[in-house]
Design an enzyme around this catalytic site. Structure first.
Site, PDB file in Angstrom:
ATOM      1  N   GLU A 282     -52.702 -19.066 -10.739  1.00  0.00           N
ATOM      2  CA  GLU A 282     -53.650 -18.097 -10.180  1.00  0.00           C
ATOM      3  C   GLU A 282     -53.118 -16.738 -10.602  1.00  0.00           C
ATOM      4  O   GLU A 282     -52.156 -16.223 -10.023  1.00  0.00           O
ATOM      5  CB  GLU A 282     -53.726 -18.237  -8.664  1.00  0.00           C
ATOM      6  CG  GLU A 282     -54.970 -17.611  -8.048  1.00  0.00           C
ATOM      7  CD  GLU A 282     -54.848 -16.110  -7.857  1.00  0.00           C
ATOM      8  OE1 GLU A 282     -55.273 -15.367  -8.770  1.00  0.00           O
ATOM      9  OE2 GLU A 282     -54.333 -15.687  -6.823  1.00  0.00           O
TER      10      GLU A 282
ATOM     11  N   CYS B 297     -55.762  -9.494  -6.434  1.00  0.00           N
ATOM     12  CA  CYS B 297     -56.276 -10.049  -7.691  1.00  0.00           C
ATOM     13  C   CYS B 297     -57.792 -10.121  -7.686  1.00  0.00           C
ATOM     14  O   CYS B 297     -58.432 -10.035  -8.735  1.00  0.00           O
ATOM     15  CB  CYS B 297     -55.668 -11.422  -7.951  1.00  0.00           C
ATOM     16  SG  CYS B 297     -55.899 -12.597  -6.604  1.00  0.00           S
TER      17      CYS B 297
END
Length: 450
Positions: A227, A261
Site C-alpha cells: 500500500e 496517502c
C-alpha cells in the site's frame, strides 16, 4: 538510536536502542512457536479477545491519542478519531471473520468439493507514522483473526506507539507472542523477510520502500502486499455543489496536515467554476487557526518532521519555477507549513507528477469530460479519487474510467473497514480491509472428496 521527537516542540521525549540481530532471531522463533498454538484457537476465542481489544482502545482512548499527537504531531481530535476507528474495525472483524473464512462449497462432479482458508504463519508488517495505530491494526486485526501471528517494524519516529500497541494486545488477553514489535533499523528488514519462518510481508510506505520490499519478497518466493503512495484526483464538474465540494476539499487535503496517502492531491476543476472553487478554497484555508496540536481550537498543526516540510517546500518551489502560481500560503517555519494553493499546475511539475505529502493543493482546469478523465489518469499512482458532480449516473459512468483502487462520488474519500482498500499502478497491489483484506494472508486450499 531510535528517537521519539515531538514535532511541535522539537523536544526528544524518549530514545531506544535497536534490538540486536540475535534478539530478532529469537523473536522470530518465538513467533513461530506461538503460531502453532494460535492457529488452533477457535473463532469464538479470537472474537472474545478482539472485542477486548476494542474495549481497551476505547477505555484508554485519551492515553493512546496523546501518544499519537506527541510522536507525530496530528491534531489531538484527529488522534482520538483514529483510535475510535480502530475500535470499530476490531468489532467488525470480531463479528465477521468466521463468515469470511468459512469453507465455500463448490459444485463439481465429485461427491464434495470445497475451498478452505487456512492461516499461513508469521507475517511481517512494515508500517508508517502517519496513522500509527490505524495502519498497524488494519493489518494485524484481520491477520490475527485468520490465525496468523504478526511482527511489526514500525516507522522510526513512532517507537512509543509501536511499543504501546504491543502492550495493548497483551492487555486485551492475547498471548504475548502473537504480536511482537521489533525496534530495529531498516537495514534488518531484508534478512527478516529472507528468514524461512516468515511467510509473507506487508508494507505501507513510499514507492521506493515498497519496490525494495517486493523485490526481496519475490526473490524468496513470498507473498507481499503493498500500500504505497497516491496522487488522488478530486474532480469537480460545473454542475457540482461547489460549497459542498470545497468543504470536503479542505477536509481531504488538510486532514492529518495533508499527510495521508488517500488525501486529495490534484484538484481537477471545470474551467466554468474554477475561479469560484479557488476563491472559496482560499477563504477556507486562510480562516484556519494554526497552533499546538493539543489545543482544541487548533485547526492546522505541524507536519510529522521538519525534513518532510523541507521536501514539500522544494516541490512547491520547483513547481512555481516551472510556471505554477502561488495563490495563498507557501511559507514554512520548521515543521509547520502553511495551507497552500497553487494554480496553473500542469503535467511536468512536481505538483502534478509527484505525491505532495503535506498541505499543498494544486488546482488544474479542464474543459471537457474526456480531458478530466485524461488528467485524472495521467499519474503513475492509482490509489483513490473522488468525483463531485450533479448527475450521479454520469458520475458512476466516469468512475469506471478512473484508474484507481477506489472512487467516491460526492463523498469524502476515506478507508472503511467494510470495503477493500488498495491501489493500482505504482500505488501498490493487494488489498486491506473488508472480506478481501482478510483473504490476503491465507492459504486458499481446494479440497475434493470422492
Amino acid at each position: 538510536m531510535i528517537a521519539s521527537i515531538n514535532p511541535y516542540s522539537g523536544e526528544k521525549t524518549k530514545e531506544y536502542a535497536p534490538i540486536s540481530t540475535k534478539e530478532i532471531s529469537e523473536k522470530i522463533i518465538i513467533a513461530d512457536k506461538a503460531f502453532l498454538l494460535w492457529k488452533k484457537t477457535s473463532f469464538e476465542e479470537r472474537k472474545k479477545l478482539m472485542l477486548n481489544l476494542a474495549d481497551e482502545l476505547l477505555s484508554h482512548k485519551e492515553e493512546h491519542s496523546k501518544l499519537i499527537t506527541l510522536e507525530m504531531g496530528k491534531l489531538f481530535i484527529e488522534s482520538s478519531l483514529e483510535i475510535e476507528k480502530c475500535a470499530r474495525m476490531c468489532k467488525y472483524y470480531a463479528e465477521n471473520a468466521e463468515k469470511f473464512l468459512a469453507d465455500e462449497i463448490m459444485e463439481t462432479e465429485a461427491e464434495k468439493s470445497y475451498i478452505s482458508y487456512e492461516p499461513i504463519g508469521v507475517v511481517l508488517s512494515i508500517m508508517p507514522w502517519n496513522f500509527p495505530y490505524w495502519q498497524v491494526l488494519r493489518f494485524a486485526v484481520p491477520a490475527l483473526m485468520a490465525g496468523n501471528v504478526c511482527l511489526l517494524k514500525h516507522a522510526s519516529n513512532v517507537p512509543q506507539c509501536a511499543l504501546m500497541i504491543e502492550e495493548l494486545f497483551i492487555a486485551a488477553g492475547f498471548p504475548p507472542t502473537v504480536f511482537q514489535t521489533l525496534l530495529i533499523d531498516a537495514s534488518e528488514v531484508e534478512s527478516i523477510i529472507a528468514n524461512p519462518i516468515v511467510k509473507a510481508v506487508t508494507i505501507t510506505g513510499s514507492e521506493k520502500a515498497g519496490s525494495h520490499v517486493a523485490s526481496v519478497a519475490g526473490k524468496h518466493i513470498k507473498k507481499s502486499v503493498l500500500e504505497l503512495g497516491g496522487s488522488d484526483p478530486f474532480i469537480v464538474f460545473d454542475n457540482a455543489n461547489i460549497k459542498v465540494a470545497v468543504t470536503n476539499a479542505v477536509k481531504s487535503r488538510l486532514g492529518n496536515d495533508g499527510q495521508s496517502c488517500i488525501a486529495a492531491k490534484r484538484f481537477i476543476v471545470s474551467e466554468k467554476v474554477i475561479d469560484e472553487f479557488t476563491q472559496q478554497l482560499k477563504e477556507k484555508f486562510q480562516q484556519l487557526k494554526k497552533g499546538n496540536p493539543f489545543d482544541k481550537e487548533t485547526q492546522i498543526g505541524v507536519m510529522a518532521r521538519e525534513d518532510l516540510a523541507i521536501e514539500l517546500e522544494k516541490q512547491m518551489n520547483k513547481s512555481i519555477a516551472l510556471g505554477a502560481k502561488l495563490i495563498c500560503g507557501g511559507k514554512r517555519d520548521k515543521a509547520f507549513f502553511e495551507p497552500t494553493i497553487l494554480t496553473n499546475v500542469k503535467p511536468g511539475m512536481p505538483a502534478f507528477d509527484e505525491e505532495l505529502f503535506g498541505p499543498v493543493a494544486p488546482i488544474i482546469p479542464f474543459s471537457t469530460e474526456e480531458e478530466a478523465i485524461e488528467l485524472a489518469n495521467n499519474s503513475s499512482f492509482g490509489l483513490g479519487g473522488s468525483i463531485w458532480i450533479g448527475d450521479k449516473l454520469m458520475g458512476i459512468k466516469i468512475a469506471k474510467q478512473i484508474e484507481s483502487g477506489s472512487v467516491y462520488i460526492n463523498t469524502l474519500m476515506k478507508s472503511d473497514q467494510r470495503l477493500p482498500f488498495g491501489g493500482t499502478k505504482k500505488s501498490g497491489f493487494g488489498r486491506e480491509l473488508g472480506r478481501h483484506g482478510i483473504h490476503e494472508f491465507v492459504n486458499v486450499k481446494s479440497v475434493m472428496v470422492n
